[in-house]
Design a protein around this motif. Structure first.
Motif, mmCIF file in Angstrom:
data_model
loop_
_atom_site.group_PDB
_atom_site.id
_atom_site.type_symbol
_atom_site.label_atom_id
_atom_site.label_comp_id
_atom_site.label_asym_id
_atom_site.label_seq_id
_atom_site.Cartn_x
_atom_site.Cartn_y
_atom_site.Cartn_z
ATOM 1 N N LEU A 28 -1.097 -1.846 -11.901
ATOM 2 C CA LEU A 28 -2.386 -1.894 -12.572
ATOM 3 C C LEU A 28 -3.529 -1.335 -11.725
ATOM 4 O O LEU A 28 -4.438 -0.722 -12.251
ATOM 5 C CB LEU A 28 -2.723 -3.328 -12.967
ATOM 6 C CG LEU A 28 -1.843 -3.938 -14.037
ATOM 7 C CD1 LEU A 28 -2.246 -5.374 -14.291
ATOM 8 C CD2 LEU A 28 -1.938 -3.138 -15.321
ATOM 9 N N PHE A 29 -3.509 -1.576 -10.416
ATOM 10 C CA PHE A 29 -4.642 -1.188 -9.593
ATOM 11 C C PHE A 29 -4.227 -0.150 -8.563
ATOM 12 O O PHE A 29 -4.006 0.996 -8.900
ATOM 13 C CB PHE A 29 -5.265 -2.425 -8.926
ATOM 14 C CG PHE A 29 -5.736 -3.445 -9.925
ATOM 15 C CD1 PHE A 29 -6.784 -3.164 -10.783
ATOM 16 C CD2 PHE A 29 -5.125 -4.665 -10.024
ATOM 17 C CE1 PHE A 29 -7.224 -4.092 -11.713
ATOM 18 C CE2 PHE A 29 -5.550 -5.609 -10.942
ATOM 19 C CZ PHE A 29 -6.602 -5.321 -11.785
ATOM 20 N N THR A 30 -4.097 -0.540 -7.326
ATOM 21 C CA THR A 30 -3.702 0.368 -6.250
ATOM 22 C C THR A 30 -2.408 -0.143 -5.642
ATOM 23 O O THR A 30 -2.014 -1.286 -5.886
ATOM 24 C CB THR A 30 -4.783 0.431 -5.153
ATOM 25 O OG1 THR A 30 -4.842 -0.840 -4.497
ATOM 26 C CG2 THR A 30 -6.138 0.779 -5.722
ATOM 27 N N PRO A 31 -1.745 0.648 -4.816
ATOM 28 C CA PRO A 31 -0.523 0.157 -4.172
ATOM 29 C C PRO A 31 -0.742 -1.058 -3.266
ATOM 30 O O PRO A 31 0.177 -1.805 -3.010
ATOM 31 C CB PRO A 31 -0.045 1.356 -3.354
ATOM 32 C CG PRO A 31 -0.596 2.538 -4.077
ATOM 33 C CD PRO A 31 -1.929 2.082 -4.614
ATOM 34 N N LYS A 32 -1.968 -1.300 -2.805
ATOM 35 C CA LYS A 32 -2.227 -2.457 -1.946
ATOM 36 C C LYS A 32 -2.447 -3.739 -2.747
ATOM 37 O O LYS A 32 -2.218 -4.825 -2.268
ATOM 38 C CB LYS A 32 -3.423 -2.188 -1.053
ATOM 39 C CG LYS A 32 -3.156 -1.077 -0.061
ATOM 40 C CD LYS A 32 -4.226 -1.016 0.981
ATOM 41 C CE LYS A 32 -4.025 0.166 1.877
ATOM 42 N NZ LYS A 32 -3.025 0.010 2.874
ATOM 43 N N ILE A 33 -2.925 -3.616 -3.980
ATOM 44 C CA ILE A 33 -3.070 -4.764 -4.879
ATOM 45 C C ILE A 33 -1.948 -4.641 -5.895
ATOM 46 O O ILE A 33 -1.925 -3.706 -6.680
ATOM 47 C CB ILE A 33 -4.454 -4.759 -5.566
ATOM 48 C CG1 ILE A 33 -5.562 -4.780 -4.520
ATOM 49 C CG2 ILE A 33 -4.573 -5.945 -6.507
ATOM 50 C CD1 ILE A 33 -6.946 -4.603 -5.105
ATOM 51 N N GLN A 34 -1.008 -5.584 -5.885
ATOM 52 C CA GLN A 34 0.285 -5.381 -6.509
ATOM 53 C C GLN A 34 0.526 -5.936 -7.912
ATOM 54 O O GLN A 34 1.658 -5.917 -8.346
ATOM 55 C CB GLN A 34 1.375 -5.940 -5.592
ATOM 56 C CG GLN A 34 1.541 -5.166 -4.319
ATOM 57 C CD GLN A 34 2.043 -3.764 -4.566
ATOM 58 O OE1 GLN A 34 3.000 -3.568 -5.294
ATOM 59 N NE2 GLN A 34 1.407 -2.790 -3.982
ATOM 60 N N PRO A 35 -0.427 -6.467 -8.674
ATOM 61 C CA PRO A 35 -0.024 -6.942 -10.001
ATOM 62 C C PRO A 35 0.432 -5.776 -10.874
ATOM 63 O O PRO A 35 -0.149 -4.695 -10.840
ATOM 64 C CB PRO A 35 -1.287 -7.586 -10.560
ATOM 65 C CG PRO A 35 -2.396 -6.983 -9.806
ATOM 66 C CD PRO A 35 -1.851 -6.628 -8.459
ATOM 67 N N ARG A 36 1.489 -6.000 -11.622
ATOM 68 C CA ARG A 36 2.045 -4.966 -12.497
ATOM 69 C C ARG A 36 2.125 -5.496 -13.917
ATOM 70 O O ARG A 36 2.441 -6.652 -14.138
ATOM 71 C CB ARG A 36 3.436 -4.577 -12.021
ATOM 72 C CG ARG A 36 3.389 -3.992 -10.639
ATOM 73 C CD ARG A 36 4.751 -3.684 -10.125
ATOM 74 N NE ARG A 36 4.603 -3.128 -8.792
ATOM 75 C CZ ARG A 36 5.478 -3.249 -7.852
ATOM 76 N NH1 ARG A 36 6.597 -3.906 -8.069
ATOM 77 N NH2 ARG A 36 5.269 -2.716 -6.670
#
Length: 71
Positions: free
Chosen positions: A27-35
């Motif tokens: 959903l956001f960036t590879p460092k913030i991981q919610p999918r």
């Protein structure tokens, strides 16, 4: 980034098989991981209670996987 998947199984001779397909996206960036995950199931055996009942289900939700850069 998207991940598509499809899988199936069961006894196709008795026409009591199943098929599941879905898509998962960060959903956001590879460092913030919610999918976000969306899945469709059609067939027999999704639950033990309904093992002998044909059913179609659509599921959606969030998946949290810590420490992974790819899907």
């Amino acid at each position: 980034l998207f991940k598509l998947y499809a899988k199936g199984g069961g006894n196709w001779d008795t026409e009591k098989g199943w098929v599941e397909a879905g898509i998962m996206s960060i959903l956001f960036t590879p460092k913030i991981q919610p999918r976000l995950m969306i899945s469709v199931f059609d067939g027999y055996g999704e639950t033990m209670v309904g093992y002998n009942v044909k059913d179609t289900q659509v599921s959606a939700g969030l998946v949290f996987v810590p420490g992974q850069e790819d899907i």
